[in-house]
Design an enzyme around this catalytic site. Structure first.
Site, PDB file in Angstrom:
ATOM      1  N   GLN A   1       0.809  -1.221   0.000  1.00  0.00           N
ATOM      2  CA  GLN A   1       0.000   0.000   0.000  1.00  0.00           C
ATOM      3  C   GLN A   1       0.845   1.275   0.000  1.00  0.00           C
ATOM      4  OE1 GLN A   1      -2.654  -1.908   3.221  1.00  0.00           O
ATOM      5  NE2 GLN A   1      -4.030  -0.498   2.218  1.00  0.00           N
TER       6      GLN A   1
ATOM      7  N   HIS B   1       0.872  -9.399   4.188  1.00  0.00           N
ATOM      8  CA  HIS B   1      -0.292  -8.506   4.192  1.00  0.00           C
ATOM      9  C   HIS B   1      -0.901  -8.531   2.779  1.00  0.00           C
ATOM     10  CE1 HIS B   1      -2.152  -4.880   6.396  1.00  0.00           C
ATOM     11  NE2 HIS B   1      -2.842  -4.992   5.270  1.00  0.00           N
TER      12      HIS B   1
ATOM     13  N   ASN C   1      -1.861 -10.881   8.121  1.00  0.00           N
ATOM     14  CA  ASN C   1      -2.902  -9.878   8.339  1.00  0.00           C
ATOM     15  C   ASN C   1      -4.214 -10.356   7.720  1.00  0.00           C
ATOM     16  OD1 ASN C   1      -3.761  -6.987   8.983  1.00  0.00           O
ATOM     17  ND2 ASN C   1      -4.330  -7.168   6.826  1.00  0.00           N
ATOM     18  N   GLU C   2      -5.237 -10.502   8.522  1.00  0.00           N
ATOM     19  CA  GLU C   2      -6.608 -10.774   8.076  1.00  0.00           C
ATOM     20  C   GLU C   2      -6.680 -11.863   6.997  1.00  0.00           C
ATOM     21  OE1 GLU C   2      -8.193  -7.046   6.732  1.00  0.00           O
ATOM     22  OE2 GLU C   2      -8.070  -6.127   8.692  1.00  0.00           O
TER      23      GLU C   2
HETATM   24  C1  BGC Z   1      -6.500  -3.855   5.948  1.00  0.00           C
HETATM   25  C2  BGC Z   1      -5.783  -2.652   5.371  1.00  0.00           C
HETATM   26  C3  BGC Z   1      -6.798  -1.716   4.771  1.00  0.00           C
HETATM   27  C4  BGC Z   1      -7.751  -1.265   5.848  1.00  0.00           C
HETATM   28  C5  BGC Z   1      -8.809  -0.261   5.416  1.00  0.00           C
HETATM   29  C6  BGC Z   1      -7.732  -3.512   6.715  1.00  0.00           C
HETATM   30  O1  BGC Z   1      -8.680  -4.500   6.584  1.00  0.00           O
HETATM   31  O2  BGC Z   1      -5.603  -4.603   6.723  1.00  0.00           O
HETATM   32  O3  BGC Z   1      -4.851  -3.098   4.453  1.00  0.00           O
HETATM   33  O4  BGC Z   1      -6.190  -0.626   4.155  1.00  0.00           O
HETATM   34  O5  BGC Z   1      -8.437  -2.390   6.305  1.00  0.00           O
HETATM   35  O6  BGC Z   1      -9.694  -0.832   4.512  1.00  0.00           O
END
Ligand code: BGC
Length: 430
Positions: free
Chosen positions: A20, A123, A168-169
């Protein structure tokens, strides 16, 4: 005006991710962003495809020192960022020492400014070779991922990095977006693939957890206090981990409401399990802390509007319905796992006064949760900079710092100074 004092040593900072902000990456996302199919589908919707190509992003690969100077100026004492796998291992089994050195320099730059690094190892993006092998569908994906992580951690161990986030997620957002609802590449809809990806990610996490603990406290020293056991067969008991290092994962829990009748309640339970609890249950006890990303309320469960009336606060850029008290409920829900929690993401895209309000309203509930016995270590606002917001492109502006995408100039927003005051005082005045 009320004063909400946070515990001593509470950590305050902000978060970013490699794809990002860095710019000029080459991974499966960059291939997708520029693919004919993707570009054409955006054009059909009347959107400008250039807004959805990460390109130079914030050029943070070159400007990270400037970014960290800003974080320091804003009184932050922790910074969450991610390492881009595709830079470290651009070709299968070939590791790039120069790129590794880059991240060593990034960590040093943080340390020089008195900011503690918190590193995310994955990520959302994959090296292209890994994606071509099917990514996390591939049965060997845990082996590939562990090999990459081992390389990275061995090179960063001497920098005394104490906080690692494996994924991450990955089992909540990524697997469903990519393998179930077709939002992200490879845009599949296949429940078996979704399940398999989730399982392989949990496996990868557990393998990597053990690997990192081992690198920091080799079995030999551990065996001084425990009879020798084969580390391949018998995992180290996490409750006995050295705590030279803390390894966690970040999951985006939502406060999901719903369930008035039997049928709705079953759907509600299932949704809540897969969204909020799956990873923590399956990977238990192999994590030292739980990373919580919290943004909004979730209405996917039928009956939700009857259970909780519509809120009148929305994050318009993302069409998210906001409910700050939800962070309190989600924190309480996680106490079941009896591990400390770090708020790894929470943030607002939109006008400055709304960002201030968003942060303060959420922190008030975090404070309340702490008063009620929840062990919360710290908070990293999403995000330090405006950045490439995945399928939303460059439109959303989550940054404490505005970025001019032509000149790459950084401009600190007034709301960042409001947050800086909280960080400095370790206290919210509201
Ligand atoms: C993610 C980020 C994203 C943010 C806002 C999160 O779910 O980890 O990468 O930019 O949300 O949408």
């Amino acid at each position: 005006m009320a004063f909400y004092k946070f515990p001593e040593n509470f950590k305050w900072g902000s978060a970013t991710s490699a794809h990002q902000i860095e710019g000029n990456n080459h991974n499966d996302w960059t291939e997708w962003e520029t693919s004919k199919l993707r570009v054409e589908s955006l054009k059909i919707k009347g959107l400008d495809p250039n807004n959805f190509i990460s390109g130079r992003a914030c050029d943070s690969y070159n400007r990270y020192e400037e970014d960290f100077d800003i974080a320091k100026k804003l009184n932050q004492n922790i910074h969450r960022f991610s390492i881009e796998w595709s830079r470290i291992e651009p070709k299968e089994g070939r590791f790039d020492e120069k790129e590794m050195q880059h991240y060593v320099n990034v960590v040093r730059a943080l340390r020089d400014r008195g900011i503690e690094p918190m590193i995310t190892l994955w990520h959302f993006t994959n090296p292209t070779w890994f994606a071509r092998k099917g990514g996390f569908i591939n049965i060997d994906s845990p082996t590939y991922f562990t090999r990459y992580v081992k390389y990275v951690v061995e090179h960063l161990k001497d920098q005394n990095v104490r906080l690692w986030i494996t994924f991450n997620e990955a089992t909540d957002v990524y697997s469903s977006h990519s393998y179930f609802i077709r939002k992200w590449l490879p845009q599949h809809r296949n429940i078996l693939e979704w399940r398999r990806v989730n399982k392989n990610i949990v496996k990868s996490h557990i393998a990597v957890y053990k690997e990192i603990q081992n690198i920091y406290s080799p079995a030999e020293s551990f065996n001084e206090v425990r009879p020798r056991i084969s580390k391949e067969v018998e995992p180290r008991d996490p409750s006995q981990a050295s705590h030279n290092v803390e390894v966690g994962m970040a999951i985006r829990n939502t406060w999901s409401v719903g369930g008035n009748n039997f049928y709705e309640k079953i759907i509600g339970e299932l949704y809540n399990y897969y969204r909020n609890m799956y990873f923590w249950t399956e990977a238990f006890p192999y994590y030292d802390f739980m990373g919580l990303n919290y943004y909004e309320i979730d209405r996917r469960v039928p009956g939700s509007y009857k259970t909780l009336p519509k809120q009148d606060w929305w994050m318009k850029d993302m069409s998210w319905e906001l409910y700050p008290k939800g962070i309190y409920y989600v924190l309480k829900q996680l106490t079941k796992f009896k591990k400390p929690i770090f708020i790894t993401e929470n943030g607002y895209s939109g006008p400055d006064d709304e960002r201030q309000r968003y942060v303060k309203e959420h922190l008030k509930w975090v404070w309340q949760a702490i008063q009620d016995g929840v062990d919360v270590w710290g908070y990293t606002y999403w995000s330090l900079l405006d950045n490439f917001e995945w399928d939303h492109g460059y439109t959303p502006k989550f940054g404490l710092v505005e970025v001019n995408y032509k000149t790459f100039e950084r401009h600190i927003r007034p709301s960042a100074w409001e947050y800086a005051k909280i960080c400095k005082d370790n206290q919210l005045e509201y």
